[in-house]
Design a protein around this motif. Structure first.
Motif, PDB file in Angstrom:
ATOM      1  N   THR A 289       0.564  -1.114   0.026  1.00  0.00           N
ATOM      2  CA  THR A 289       0.147  -0.023   0.118  1.00  0.00           C
ATOM      3  C   THR A 289       0.928   1.327   0.036  1.00  0.00           C
ATOM      4  O   THR A 289       0.640   2.182  -0.644  1.00  0.00           O
ATOM      5  CB  THR A 289      -0.893   0.003   1.205  1.00  0.00           C
ATOM      6  OG1 THR A 289      -1.588  -1.208   1.243  1.00  0.00           O
ATOM      7  CG2 THR A 289      -1.834   1.345   1.249  1.00  0.00           C
ATOM      8  N   TRP A 290       2.018   1.141   0.722  1.00  0.00           N
ATOM      9  CA  TRP A 290       3.019   2.361   0.948  1.00  0.00           C
ATOM     10  C   TRP A 290       3.412   2.517  -0.366  1.00  0.00           C
ATOM     11  O   TRP A 290       3.650   3.776  -1.135  1.00  0.00           O
ATOM     12  CB  TRP A 290       4.198   2.019   2.116  1.00  0.00           C
ATOM     13  CG  TRP A 290       5.337   2.855   1.844  1.00  0.00           C
ATOM     14  CD1 TRP A 290       5.392   3.931   1.719  1.00  0.00           C
ATOM     15  CD2 TRP A 290       6.363   2.541   1.261  1.00  0.00           C
ATOM     16  NE1 TRP A 290       6.723   4.577   1.735  1.00  0.00           N
ATOM     17  CE2 TRP A 290       7.253   3.579   1.022  1.00  0.00           C
ATOM     18  CE3 TRP A 290       6.897   1.227   0.563  1.00  0.00           C
ATOM     19  CZ2 TRP A 290       8.899   3.587   0.619  1.00  0.00           C
ATOM     20  CZ3 TRP A 290       8.278   1.144   0.139  1.00  0.00           C
ATOM     21  CH2 TRP A 290       8.941   2.263   0.078  1.00  0.00           C
ATOM     22  N   ASP A 291       3.847   1.526  -1.368  1.00  0.00           N
ATOM     23  CA  ASP A 291       4.429   1.534  -2.652  1.00  0.00           C
ATOM     24  C   ASP A 291       3.449   2.149  -3.585  1.00  0.00           C
ATOM     25  O   ASP A 291       3.700   3.169  -4.533  1.00  0.00           O
ATOM     26  CB  ASP A 291       4.655   0.229  -3.166  1.00  0.00           C
ATOM     27  CG  ASP A 291       5.783   0.357  -4.335  1.00  0.00           C
ATOM     28  OD1 ASP A 291       6.400   1.350  -4.337  1.00  0.00           O
ATOM     29  OD2 ASP A 291       5.909  -0.606  -4.848  1.00  0.00           O
ATOM     30  N   ILE A 292       2.190   1.928  -3.613  1.00  0.00           N
ATOM     31  CA  ILE A 292       1.343   2.640  -4.232  1.00  0.00           C
ATOM     32  C   ILE A 292       1.231   4.074  -4.015  1.00  0.00           C
ATOM     33  O   ILE A 292       1.015   5.005  -5.167  1.00  0.00           O
ATOM     34  CB  ILE A 292      -0.199   1.946  -4.179  1.00  0.00           C
ATOM     35  CG1 ILE A 292      -0.196   0.391  -4.684  1.00  0.00           C
ATOM     36  CG2 ILE A 292      -1.331   2.747  -4.939  1.00  0.00           C
ATOM     37  CD1 ILE A 292      -1.291  -0.467  -4.076  1.00  0.00           C
ATOM     38  N   ILE A 293       1.096   4.335  -2.528  1.00  0.00           N
ATOM     39  CA  ILE A 293       0.834   5.786  -2.219  1.00  0.00           C
ATOM     40  C   ILE A 293       2.025   6.641  -2.729  1.00  0.00           C
ATOM     41  O   ILE A 293       2.127   7.652  -3.205  1.00  0.00           O
ATOM     42  CB  ILE A 293       0.683   5.899  -0.810  1.00  0.00           C
ATOM     43  CG1 ILE A 293      -0.382   5.486  -0.167  1.00  0.00           C
ATOM     44  CG2 ILE A 293       0.762   7.341  -0.270  1.00  0.00           C
ATOM     45  CD1 ILE A 293      -1.724   5.886  -0.764  1.00  0.00           C
ATOM     46  N   ARG A 294       3.333   5.940  -2.636  1.00  0.00           N
ATOM     47  CA  ARG A 294       4.654   6.306  -3.155  1.00  0.00           C
ATOM     48  C   ARG A 294       4.641   6.788  -4.461  1.00  0.00           C
ATOM     49  O   ARG A 294       4.789   7.961  -4.968  1.00  0.00           O
ATOM     50  CB  ARG A 294       5.884   5.729  -2.666  1.00  0.00           C
ATOM     51  CG  ARG A 294       7.163   6.224  -3.013  1.00  0.00           C
ATOM     52  CD  ARG A 294       8.256   5.327  -2.597  1.00  0.00           C
ATOM     53  NE  ARG A 294       7.930   4.047  -3.216  1.00  0.00           N
ATOM     54  CZ  ARG A 294       9.399   3.021  -3.195  1.00  0.00           C
ATOM     55  NH1 ARG A 294      10.469   3.630  -2.726  1.00  0.00           N
ATOM     56  NH2 ARG A 294       9.181   1.917  -3.857  1.00  0.00           N
ATOM     57  N   GLY A 315       0.061   3.555   9.427  1.00  0.00           N
ATOM     58  CA  GLY A 315      -0.279   4.130   8.188  1.00  0.00           C
ATOM     59  C   GLY A 315      -0.228   5.586   8.126  1.00  0.00           C
ATOM     60  O   GLY A 315       0.188   6.049   6.902  1.00  0.00           O
ATOM     61  N   TYR A 316      -0.126   6.082   9.120  1.00  0.00           N
ATOM     62  CA  TYR A 316      -0.138   7.904   9.093  1.00  0.00           C
ATOM     63  C   TYR A 316       1.224   7.979   8.847  1.00  0.00           C
ATOM     64  O   TYR A 316       1.612   8.951   8.008  1.00  0.00           O
ATOM     65  CB  TYR A 316      -0.615   8.141  10.564  1.00  0.00           C
ATOM     66  CG  TYR A 316      -0.557   9.532  10.731  1.00  0.00           C
ATOM     67  CD1 TYR A 316      -1.265  10.565   9.850  1.00  0.00           C
ATOM     68  CD2 TYR A 316       0.100  10.261  11.839  1.00  0.00           C
ATOM     69  CE1 TYR A 316      -0.883  11.958  10.051  1.00  0.00           C
ATOM     70  CE2 TYR A 316       0.218  11.661  11.988  1.00  0.00           C
ATOM     71  CZ  TYR A 316      -0.205  12.415  11.143  1.00  0.00           C
ATOM     72  OH  TYR A 316      -0.292  13.735  11.251  1.00  0.00           O
ATOM     73  N   ALA A 317       2.355   7.200   9.493  1.00  0.00           N
ATOM     74  CA  ALA A 317       3.699   7.742   9.533  1.00  0.00           C
ATOM     75  C   ALA A 317       4.072   7.095   7.891  1.00  0.00           C
ATOM     76  O   ALA A 317       4.986   7.783   7.527  1.00  0.00           O
ATOM     77  CB  ALA A 317       4.440   6.564  10.441  1.00  0.00           C
ATOM     78  N   LEU A 318       3.535   6.178   7.262  1.00  0.00           N
ATOM     79  CA  LEU A 318       3.768   5.941   5.787  1.00  0.00           C
ATOM     80  C   LEU A 318       3.073   6.838   4.680  1.00  0.00           C
ATOM     81  O   LEU A 318       3.417   6.552   3.756  1.00  0.00           O
ATOM     82  CB  LEU A 318       3.325   4.412   5.407  1.00  0.00           C
ATOM     83  CG  LEU A 318       4.049   3.441   6.404  1.00  0.00           C
ATOM     84  CD1 LEU A 318       3.413   2.028   5.929  1.00  0.00           C
ATOM     85  CD2 LEU A 318       5.700   3.370   6.235  1.00  0.00           C
ATOM     86  N   GLY A 319       2.259   7.751   5.389  1.00  0.00           N
ATOM     87  CA  GLY A 319       1.672   8.639   4.529  1.00  0.00           C
ATOM     88  C   GLY A 319       0.288   8.013   3.755  1.00  0.00           C
ATOM     89  O   GLY A 319      -0.121   8.689   2.986  1.00  0.00           O
ATOM     90  N   ILE A 320      -0.116   6.474   3.974  1.00  0.00           N
ATOM     91  CA  ILE A 320      -1.095   6.222   3.537  1.00  0.00           C
ATOM     92  C   ILE A 320      -2.357   7.190   3.806  1.00  0.00           C
ATOM     93  O   ILE A 320      -3.253   7.345   3.268  1.00  0.00           O
ATOM     94  CB  ILE A 320      -1.357   4.986   3.974  1.00  0.00           C
ATOM     95  CG1 ILE A 320      -0.160   4.123   3.366  1.00  0.00           C
ATOM     96  CG2 ILE A 320      -2.642   4.016   3.676  1.00  0.00           C
ATOM     97  CD1 ILE A 320       0.046   2.653   4.182  1.00  0.00           C
ATOM     98  N   THR A 321      -2.477   7.460   5.212  1.00  0.00           N
ATOM     99  CA  THR A 321      -3.568   8.315   5.671  1.00  0.00           C
ATOM    100  C   THR A 321      -2.980   9.364   6.371  1.00  0.00           C
ATOM    101  O   THR A 321      -1.682   9.715   6.692  1.00  0.00           O
ATOM    102  CB  THR A 321      -4.219   7.924   6.866  1.00  0.00           C
ATOM    103  OG1 THR A 321      -3.150   7.438   8.042  1.00  0.00           O
ATOM    104  CG2 THR A 321      -4.950   6.303   6.531  1.00  0.00           C
ATOM    105  N   ASN A 322      -3.696  10.552   6.525  1.00  0.00           N
ATOM    106  CA  ASN A 322      -3.051  11.769   6.838  1.00  0.00           C
ATOM    107  C   ASN A 322      -3.993  12.348   8.093  1.00  0.00           C
ATOM    108  O   ASN A 322      -4.274  13.472   8.511  1.00  0.00           O
ATOM    109  CB  ASN A 322      -3.313  12.915   5.934  1.00  0.00           C
ATOM    110  CG  ASN A 322      -2.389  12.780   4.871  1.00  0.00           C
ATOM    111  OD1 ASN A 322      -1.197  12.939   5.060  1.00  0.00           O
ATOM    112  ND2 ASN A 322      -2.734  12.498   3.478  1.00  0.00           N
TER     113      ASN A 322
END
Length: 358
Positions: A289-294, A315-322
């Motif tokens: 999921t992080w890779d998709i967001i990246r 998830g918040y740390a990875l930028g998936i959610t805000n």
């Protein structure tokens, strides 16, 4: 021998459930049937399951129609052919263009044209279907010279003659007209029902080549699909331990960016989540999921991560959610906990302009 069966997934046309269709095949000692719903493949996977359960060879495909006119029946030779068939319909739908009268050549797809809509030249993967009431029309017809290109075509649409009226009602709804105003072209023939295999083959007894061609076509079709295992990618880096290490590294880096260098509460919560994520085998899921967001961020696409995934500080740390789960007092266990039986999922929205790219 049944290359053209319709279920009720042939919307406003077919009357048979998948269960009833397979049940009839069993009753009539039919060993192989093809599900070819009209501009639709929604029933394929349940159909394959039912056939496998009843020792019937499943063949899958689609009947292509344009404004009610039958263009051709496409039959998947394999899984790749099934994808190709769906791609043809998807392209037409997305680009809002008419279906081609002759589809692109593809060796993973067999194409069967109706008797009155057959092209003069047939490619290696193309055939002409002969219905039981068309057998006599072969005499003296140019198609007699193409006997190796003819196959049995007996559509199945209704259970028996008594259910034909249901079909007519569906067609009236589909055409937005009165039943009394339906034309012969609008509805199926009353004989479009399954019959014992011997009875069907009797209509073609003077043309054994047609029977042989049909048997050969069916034998060349295989739709192997394993339903007992997850098709999701199980690893991101190549092994579970490396996934765990990478996720931890990314999460802790993200915590520093989100909360600064000395936020013990955020670090402790992240480590607790990481332990549960690893124990339940979802490190790869977070990384994928992080890779998709990246990728999305590299393209400048705006996204929104929502739902219970917003409860995860990882998830918040990875930028998936805000959304900060600490600030809003959101509990990670709502997203993932050891007692949860169903897998979690991140709900992520992009503008329709970017979805195909993503």
């Amino acid at each position: 021998m049944y290359l053209n069966c319709h279920s009720y997934f042939s919307l406003r046309y077919g009357t048979l459930s998948l269960e009833k269709l397979v049940e009839q095949a069993v009753q009539h000692n039919v060993k192989s049937i093809a599900l070819t719903d009209i501009n639709n493949t929604s029933g394929v996977f349940d159909f394959v399951k039912l056939c496998n359960k009843n020792n019937i060879h499943p063949v899958v495909g689609m009947e292509f129609r344009q404004h009610g006119d039958l263009l051709y029946i496409a039959i998947a030779r394999n899984v790749e052919g099934f994808k190709t068939i769906n791609d043809w319909l998807t392209e037409s739908n997305l680009q809002k263009k008419s279906l081609p009268s002759i589809p692109p050549s593809n060796q993973n797809v067999f194409v069967v044209y109706p008797f009155d809509n057959a092209p003069k030249r047939l490619r290696d993967n193309e055939y002409v279907g002969i219905k039981i009431n068309e057998v006599n029309r072969l005499y003296g017809n140019v198609l007699q010279k193409k006997m190796d290109k003819l196959v049995v075509l007996h559509p199945v649409t209704v259970e028996h003659k008594d259910t034909h009226n249901l079909h007519r009602l569906l067609r009236a709804i589909g055409e937005n007209t009165l039943v009394s105003k339906l034309t012969e072209k609008d509805i199926c023939s009353t004989n479009e029902q399954m019959m014992p295999l011997d009875d069907l083959l009797a209509y073609y007894e003077n043309y054994p080549q047609i029977i042989k061609n049909t048997e050969k076509l069916i034998s060349n079709c295989s739709f192997d699909f394993s339903f007992g295992e997850s098709k999701n990618k199980k690893l991101y880096t190549g092994d579970k331990y490396s996934d765990k290490q990478l996720l931890e590294s990314l999460a802790l880096d993200g915590i520093k960016k989100r909360y600064g260098q000395k936020n013990k509460e955020a670090v402790q919560r992240a480590m607790k989540e990481l332990e549960i994520i690893d124990r339940m085998g979802f490190s790869a899921y977070f990384l994928i999921t992080w890779d998709i967001i990246r990728y999305s961020q590299s393209r400048g696409f705006y996204h929104v991560g929502r739902g219970s995934g917003a409860n995860s500080i990882v998830g918040y740390a990875l930028g998936i959610t805000n959304v900060c789960p600490i600030e809003l007092d959101l509990y990670f266990e709502r997203f993932l906990n050891p007692k949860r039986t169903s897998p979690p999922d991140f709900d992520i929205d992009w503008s329709w302009q970017f979805r195909d790219d993503i």
